[in-house]
Design a protein around this motif. Sequence first.
Motif, PDB file in Angstrom:
ATOM      1  N   GLY A 149      30.765   8.763  18.469  1.00 10.23           N
ATOM      2  CA  GLY A 149      30.395   7.509  17.800  1.00 10.23           C
ATOM      3  C   GLY A 149      30.008   7.606  16.342  1.00 10.23           C
ATOM      4  N   GLY A 150      29.857   8.812  15.792  1.00 10.37           N
ATOM      5  CA  GLY A 150      29.412   8.904  14.411  1.00 10.37           C
ATOM      6  C   GLY A 150      30.529   8.800  13.388  1.00 10.37           C
ATOM      7  N   ARG A 151      31.657   9.416  13.705  1.00  8.79           N
ATOM      8  CA  ARG A 151      32.723   9.540  12.720  1.00  8.79           C
ATOM      9  C   ARG A 151      33.459   8.223  12.494  1.00  8.79           C
ATOM     10  NH1 ARG A 151      36.345  14.669  13.956  1.00  8.79           N
ATOM     11  NH2 ARG A 151      36.335  14.769  11.697  1.00  8.79           N
ATOM     12  N   HIS A 174      32.626   5.430   2.482  1.00  2.00           N
ATOM     13  CA  HIS A 174      31.766   6.448   3.100  1.00  2.00           C
ATOM     14  C   HIS A 174      30.988   7.211   2.030  1.00  2.00           C
ATOM     15  CE1 HIS A 174      30.245   9.589   5.721  1.00  2.00           C
ATOM     16  NE2 HIS A 174      30.700  10.483   4.856  1.00  2.00           N
ATOM     17  N   SER A 212      26.979   8.233   1.842  1.00  2.16           N
ATOM     18  CA  SER A 212      26.812   9.663   2.071  1.00  2.16           C
ATOM     19  C   SER A 212      26.097  10.311   0.883  1.00  2.16           C
ATOM     20  CB  SER A 212      28.188  10.302   2.281  1.00  2.16           C
ATOM     21  OG  SER A 212      28.074  11.694   2.357  1.00  2.16           O
ATOM     22  N   ALA A 213      26.475   9.900  -0.333  1.00  3.63           N
ATOM     23  CA  ALA A 213      25.853  10.448  -1.536  1.00  3.63           C
ATOM     24  C   ALA A 213      24.363  10.120  -1.560  1.00  3.63           C
ATOM     25  CB  ALA A 213      26.538   9.888  -2.774  1.00  3.63           C
ATOM     26  N   ASN A 265      27.456  13.989   6.299  1.00  5.55           N
ATOM     27  CA  ASN A 265      26.867  12.673   6.628  1.00  5.55           C
ATOM     28  C   ASN A 265      27.750  11.791   7.502  1.00  5.55           C
ATOM     29  OD1 ASN A 265      24.443  13.136   5.071  1.00  5.55           O
ATOM     30  ND2 ASN A 265      25.715  12.888   3.249  1.00  5.55           N
ATOM     31  N   GLU A 266      28.371  12.394   8.501  1.00  2.13           N
ATOM     32  CA  GLU A 266      29.203  11.606   9.414  1.00  2.13           C
ATOM     33  C   GLU A 266      28.377  11.023  10.563  1.00  2.13           C
ATOM     34  OE1 GLU A 266      33.306  12.370  10.261  1.00  2.13           O
ATOM     35  OE2 GLU A 266      33.069  14.390   9.503  1.00  2.13           O
ATOM     36  N   SER A 267      27.187  11.589  10.783  1.00  3.74           N
ATOM     37  CA  SER A 267      26.276  11.136  11.845  1.00  3.74           C
ATOM     38  C   SER A 267      26.785  11.421  13.250  1.00  3.74           C
ATOM     39  CB  SER A 267      25.971   9.635  11.711  1.00  3.74           C
ATOM     40  OG  SER A 267      25.452   9.353  10.440  1.00  3.74           O
ATOM     41  N   GLU A 268      27.798  12.288  13.371  1.00 10.24           N
ATOM     42  CA  GLU A 268      28.283  12.655  14.699  1.00 10.24           C
ATOM     43  C   GLU A 268      27.178  13.405  15.468  1.00 10.24           C
ATOM     44  OE1 GLU A 268      31.400  11.601  15.673  1.00 10.24           O
ATOM     45  OE2 GLU A 268      30.869  12.318  17.661  1.00 10.24           O
ATOM     46  N   SER A 303      35.037   8.684   6.924  1.00  6.17           N
ATOM     47  CA  SER A 303      34.237   9.917   6.873  1.00  6.17           C
ATOM     48  C   SER A 303      35.068  11.153   7.201  1.00  6.17           C
ATOM     49  CB  SER A 303      33.032   9.817   7.812  1.00  6.17           C
ATOM     50  OG  SER A 303      33.409   9.986   9.151  1.00  6.17           O
ATOM     51  N   LYS A 304      36.017  11.014   8.124  1.00  8.82           N
ATOM     52  CA  LYS A 304      36.760  12.211   8.519  1.00  8.82           C
ATOM     53  C   LYS A 304      37.945  12.513   7.609  1.00  8.82           C
ATOM     54  CE  LYS A 304      39.278   9.952  12.296  1.00  8.82           C
ATOM     55  NZ  LYS A 304      39.372   9.829  13.740  1.00  8.82           N
TER      56      LYS A 304
END
Lengths: 250, 220
Positions: B99-101, B171, B175-176, A216-219, B105-106
């Motif tokens: 742009g997502g990370r 995050h 995410s969950a 779910n990072e949306s990258e 999150s990482k």
Amino acid sequence: MNLTLKIWRQKSPKDKGRLVTYMAKGISPDMSFLEMLDTINRDLILKGDDPVAFEHDCREGICGSCGFMVSGQAHGPLKGTTVCQLHMRHFTDGDTLVLEPWRAKAFPIIKDLVVDRSALDRIIIAGGFVSVDTGSAPEANALLTPKDNAEIAMDAAACIGCGACVASCKNASAMLFVGAKVSQLALLPQGQPERERRALSLVTSMDDAGFGNCTNESECEAACPKEISVRNIARLNREFLRASFSHPAK
Amino acid sequence: MSWFTKALKSSVGKKFVLGLTGLALVGFLIEHLVGNLLLYKGADSFNGYAHMLESSELILPAELGLLALFLVHIVLAITVTVGNKSARPEVYSMYASKGGRTLASKTMIYTGILIFVFLVLHLVHFRFGVQSLDAEGRRNLYAAVLALFRSPVYVAWYVLAVCLVGLHVSHGFQSALRSIGVNHPKYAPALEALSLLFGFLFAIGFSSFALWAHFFKGGS
């Protein structure tokens, strides 16, 4: 424009592969990225060298054939664009660009920038379709579809299957692709009879192909040339769980 | 393989359980934070609250449940991470986000590992380490908290650890929710904001206990 290109060269699937540096000289800012590669290849062919292999077809951003990493970004730095529709005016004279193929266990490299994306085809074969008996077309107004659902389904159906979602995801996950394929049919009346079987089959096929898990990072959404929303991933999760509990198969 | 096992073993099923256990652990953190606020009320309230919990008949099933939640969450997180690494055996020589990370999150697996180390030390210090009793014959956790936070090194480690908890949750919560299928344009932005809010609350809330004990109670 003059550019330095570091391009992944790999003769065959078993070859080790390496980055090779090429100088692109006298590039017009109006060229597309693939046209720029065409000029590199012309020079290579004239010198008797092997041209850089890359996939392409429509060059209009709608077929999903092209795609590779440009300096670490799927389809290059522009959002909502395939690499064939990426133009050289978005780069600066003197730039150094690194071109690499999509990297994923499920996408083995065939040659240079070309990868085998048949894993995505196998997912579709597993159930990403609507079975329709042949015969005359039904009366159009017989199938009532809410306008809002049709819009969301159409947005999901914009997926061209280029594989940028897999390439950009740090986990090489294909959840956005599968989410889009499940969503576009789950939201329409034509997709209902096979809705549960489809969700189960597509996820099983995706897992069997060796794609990673979604974190779910949306990258993927950020890299998708068709800007498919990650909401389709949430819908896929719902569809799969619903189907797991309610599908008649034991 | 039964339909249930097959569903749980799938990528979607694993993430579903990972998400559910994560949400349950967020619930525990909220309860833990609220309970710890009694530190500000004084030794009697804090020790009384701890004694009430420890003398309850429900403490054993609750602790076993928590242990199960943590174990399932950790084992699944490791399984998912190992699977993800094997899904890309050859890494890119250059990678840049579009742009997502985010930082949160990482770094989920790394913050998760550090939180696990912190959790073990936390249990050793507070759950199993405190044996002294107060005047009422209850475990004197209040005094133990002040004594432990006398050390600036321990305060720094604790603040760092709870900030990592905040980063993980910022995050992890959203995410969950997506992993269990909860996402809609109507309320997704609110849930994303709530996820950030939980992250900040846990980081600031838990840090405040260590800083308050060190600077205002002098560890005495």
